[in-house]
Design a protein around this motif. Structure first.
Motif, mmCIF file in Angstrom:
data_model
loop_
_atom_site.group_PDB
_atom_site.id
_atom_site.type_symbol
_atom_site.label_atom_id
_atom_site.label_comp_id
_atom_site.label_asym_id
_atom_site.label_seq_id
_atom_site.Cartn_x
_atom_site.Cartn_y
_atom_site.Cartn_z
ATOM 1 N N TYR A 23 0.873 -1.170 0.000
ATOM 2 C CA TYR A 23 0.000 0.000 0.000
ATOM 3 C C TYR A 23 0.910 1.219 0.000
ATOM 4 C CZ TYR A 23 -3.444 -3.264 1.986
ATOM 5 O OH TYR A 23 -4.284 -4.322 2.222
ATOM 6 N N ALA A 24 0.509 2.267 -0.675
ATOM 7 C CA ALA A 24 1.342 3.473 -0.665
ATOM 8 C C ALA A 24 0.474 4.701 -0.866
ATOM 9 C CB ALA A 24 2.405 3.400 -1.750
ATOM 10 N N GLY A 25 0.881 5.768 -0.218
ATOM 11 C CA GLY A 25 0.256 7.066 -0.397
ATOM 12 C C GLY A 25 1.319 8.041 -0.853
ATOM 13 N N SER A 26 0.994 9.311 -0.874
ATOM 14 C CA SER A 26 1.954 10.304 -1.357
ATOM 15 C C SER A 26 3.183 10.410 -0.458
ATOM 16 C CB SER A 26 1.283 11.669 -1.498
ATOM 17 O OG SER A 26 0.766 12.070 -0.237
ATOM 18 N N ASP A 27 3.013 10.163 0.838
ATOM 19 C CA ASP A 27 4.158 10.297 1.740
ATOM 20 C C ASP A 27 4.321 9.100 2.684
ATOM 21 O OD1 ASP A 27 1.877 10.797 3.171
ATOM 22 O OD2 ASP A 27 2.691 12.514 4.275
ATOM 23 N N TRP A 28 3.783 7.957 2.303
ATOM 24 C CA TRP A 28 3.913 6.768 3.139
ATOM 25 C C TRP A 28 3.830 5.511 2.277
ATOM 26 C CZ3 TRP A 28 -0.009 3.164 3.167
ATOM 27 C CH2 TRP A 28 -1.224 3.577 2.607
ATOM 28 N N ALA A 29 4.319 4.411 2.804
ATOM 29 C CA ALA A 29 4.227 3.116 2.122
ATOM 30 C C ALA A 29 4.253 2.011 3.172
ATOM 31 C CB ALA A 29 5.377 2.935 1.144
ATOM 32 N N TYR A 30 3.565 0.939 2.873
ATOM 33 C CA TYR A 30 3.532 -0.211 3.771
ATOM 34 C C TYR A 30 3.583 -1.475 2.923
ATOM 35 C CZ TYR A 30 1.815 -3.780 6.956
ATOM 36 O OH TYR A 30 1.683 -4.924 7.694
ATOM 37 N N THR A 31 4.458 -2.384 3.278
ATOM 38 C CA THR A 31 4.537 -3.682 2.618
ATOM 39 C C THR A 31 4.117 -4.740 3.632
ATOM 40 O OG1 THR A 31 6.324 -2.930 1.188
ATOM 41 C CG2 THR A 31 6.042 -5.306 1.413
ATOM 42 N N ALA A 32 3.147 -5.541 3.255
ATOM 43 C CA ALA A 32 2.611 -6.566 4.152
ATOM 44 C C ALA A 32 3.366 -7.879 3.963
ATOM 45 C CB ALA A 32 1.130 -6.778 3.862
ATOM 46 N N PRO A 33 3.561 -8.630 5.023
ATOM 47 C CA PRO A 33 4.216 -9.931 4.873
ATOM 48 C C PRO A 33 3.378 -10.851 3.977
ATOM 49 C CG PRO A 33 3.688 -9.471 7.187
ATOM 50 C CD PRO A 33 3.164 -8.336 6.382
ATOM 51 N N LEU A 34 4.051 -11.716 3.256
ATOM 52 C CA LEU A 34 3.343 -12.642 2.377
ATOM 53 C C LEU A 34 2.645 -13.724 3.201
ATOM 54 C CD1 LEU A 34 6.106 -12.961 -0.328
ATOM 55 C CD2 LEU A 34 3.889 -11.862 -0.601
ATOM 56 N N PRO A 35 1.445 -14.108 2.803
ATOM 57 C CA PRO A 35 0.723 -15.149 3.551
ATOM 58 C C PRO A 35 1.303 -16.539 3.288
ATOM 59 C CG PRO A 35 -0.545 -14.444 1.654
ATOM 60 C CD PRO A 35 0.665 -13.563 1.702
ATOM 61 N N ASP A 36 1.006 -17.468 4.180
ATOM 62 C CA ASP A 36 1.512 -18.838 4.060
ATOM 63 C C ASP A 36 1.111 -19.489 2.741
ATOM 64 O OD1 ASP A 36 2.703 -18.632 6.532
ATOM 65 O OD2 ASP A 36 1.069 -19.639 7.598
ATOM 66 N N TRP A 37 -0.134 -19.249 2.278
ATOM 67 C CA TRP A 37 -0.572 -19.907 1.053
ATOM 68 C C TRP A 37 0.251 -19.458 -0.148
ATOM 69 C CZ3 TRP A 37 -2.156 -16.422 -2.523
ATOM 70 C CH2 TRP A 37 -2.731 -15.233 -2.090
ATOM 71 N N ALA A 38 0.800 -18.259 -0.104
ATOM 72 C CA ALA A 38 1.631 -17.782 -1.219
ATOM 73 C C ALA A 38 3.032 -18.370 -1.141
ATOM 74 C CB ALA A 38 1.700 -16.262 -1.212
ATOM 75 N N THR A 39 3.572 -18.448 0.052
ATOM 76 C CA THR A 39 4.946 -18.935 0.197
ATOM 77 C C THR A 39 5.029 -20.455 0.190
ATOM 78 O OG1 THR A 39 4.784 -18.738 2.602
ATOM 79 C CG2 THR A 39 5.727 -16.873 1.402
ATOM 80 N N SER A 40 3.891 -21.130 0.155
ATOM 81 C CA SER A 40 3.931 -22.591 0.066
ATOM 82 C C SER A 40 4.317 -23.041 -1.343
ATOM 83 C CB SER A 40 2.583 -23.199 0.459
ATOM 84 O OG SER A 40 1.595 -22.851 -0.486
ATOM 85 N N VAL A 41 4.175 -22.155 -2.321
ATOM 86 C CA VAL A 41 4.509 -22.473 -3.711
ATOM 87 C C VAL A 41 5.975 -22.158 -4.003
ATOM 88 C CG1 VAL A 41 3.941 -21.948 -6.117
ATOM 89 C CG2 VAL A 41 2.132 -22.016 -4.406
ATOM 90 N N ILE A 42 6.462 -21.045 -3.495
ATOM 91 C CA ILE A 42 7.838 -20.588 -3.710
ATOM 92 C C ILE A 42 8.391 -20.158 -2.355
ATOM 93 C CG2 ILE A 42 9.289 -18.882 -4.869
ATOM 94 C CD1 ILE A 42 7.127 -18.393 -6.832
ATOM 95 N N PRO A 43 9.648 -20.449 -2.073
ATOM 96 C CA PRO A 43 10.222 -19.954 -0.815
ATOM 97 C C PRO A 43 10.055 -18.436 -0.704
ATOM 98 C CG PRO A 43 11.727 -21.479 -1.887
ATOM 99 C CD PRO A 43 10.593 -21.236 -2.848
ATOM 100 N N SER A 44 9.796 -17.970 0.487
ATOM 101 C CA SER A 44 9.481 -16.567 0.740
ATOM 102 C C SER A 44 10.515 -15.597 0.165
ATOM 103 C CB SER A 44 9.332 -16.343 2.244
ATOM 104 O OG SER A 44 8.976 -15.019 2.508
ATOM 105 N N THR A 45 11.793 -15.890 0.339
ATOM 106 C CA THR A 45 12.843 -14.988 -0.151
ATOM 107 C C THR A 45 12.785 -14.859 -1.667
ATOM 108 O OG1 THR A 45 14.219 -15.741 1.667
ATOM 109 C CG2 THR A 45 15.317 -14.513 -0.075
ATOM 110 N N ASP A 46 12.669 -15.992 -2.365
ATOM 111 C CA ASP A 46 12.592 -15.969 -3.829
ATOM 112 C C ASP A 46 11.339 -15.227 -4.298
ATOM 113 O OD1 ASP A 46 14.873 -17.513 -3.803
ATOM 114 O OD2 ASP A 46 13.839 -19.391 -4.267
#
Length: 186
Positions: free
Chosen positions: A148-171
């Motif tokens: 998420y990002a605004g004009s003067d801020w940004a936030y990156t959310a951790p990836l959920p387990d269902w997403a990282t079950s396909v590819i290792p989180s770092t990759d």
């Protein structure tokens, strides 16, 4: 609840643009992990666009359903023209069709059926159509807003387990960041 479909702008549809990049494919489940970049913000935009492309979201009770026709709405093929779906020109009036569909729902009590029937709106396109109501357990989609990002801020959310079950989180994070960089250059 409003349902949406791909309708050409020439037929009164609103412009909507989404860019998709497949990040990973899991052959065992025949599913893909997809990065979606929205350029417009239409209701159900990601769901409708993926349905149109023939890749509806897994377990999406609304847009991954044969209620949209045998092809589940791929290529805007809904089993009948949208005009026919929304048209009240038939042997029965729209209200009669609505009442027939409501009465056919044996899972509803008489009081619930009566309440639904009194809510009929002849100008509502959803009242002209019949879709199965999803169960409460089906109202969870595997969608995740990564950044998420605004004009003067940004936030990156951790990836959920269902997403990282396909590819290792770092990759996966590296792929996502690379794809986002490419999309930002457009």
């Amino acid at each position: 609840m409003g349902l949406h479909a791909v309708i050409p702008e020439t037929d009164g549809g609103k412009p909507a643009r989404t860019h998709f990049i497949r990040l990973a494919y899991d052959a065992a489940s025949d599913t893909s992990l997809v990065l979606c970049r929205l350029y417009t913000g239409r209701t159900h935009q990601i769901r409708v666009h993926l349905q149109f492309l023939g890749y509806p979201i897994v377990e999406d009770p609304l847009y991954n359903s044969t209620d949209w026709g045998d092809e589940k709405g791929k290529g805007a093929r809904y089993g009948m023209p949208v005009e026919e779906q929304n048209s009240s020109a038939s042997e029965q009036s729209a209200r009669e069709r609505f009442v027939t569909r409501v009465r056919a729902r044996s899972s509803l009590s008489q009081a619930d059926q009566d309440r639904l029937i009194t809510s009929f709106d002849p100008t509502c396109p959803d009242c002209q159509l019949c879709y199965r109501d999803p169960e409460m357990s089906q109202l969870v989609l595997q969608l995740h807003a990564y950044r998420y990002a605004g004009s003067d801020w940004a936030y990156t959310a951790p990836l959920p387990d269902w997403a990282t079950s396909v590819i290792p989180s770092t990759d996966l994070c590296e792929r996502v960041e690379a794809c986002i960089s490419c999309l930002e250059m457009e």
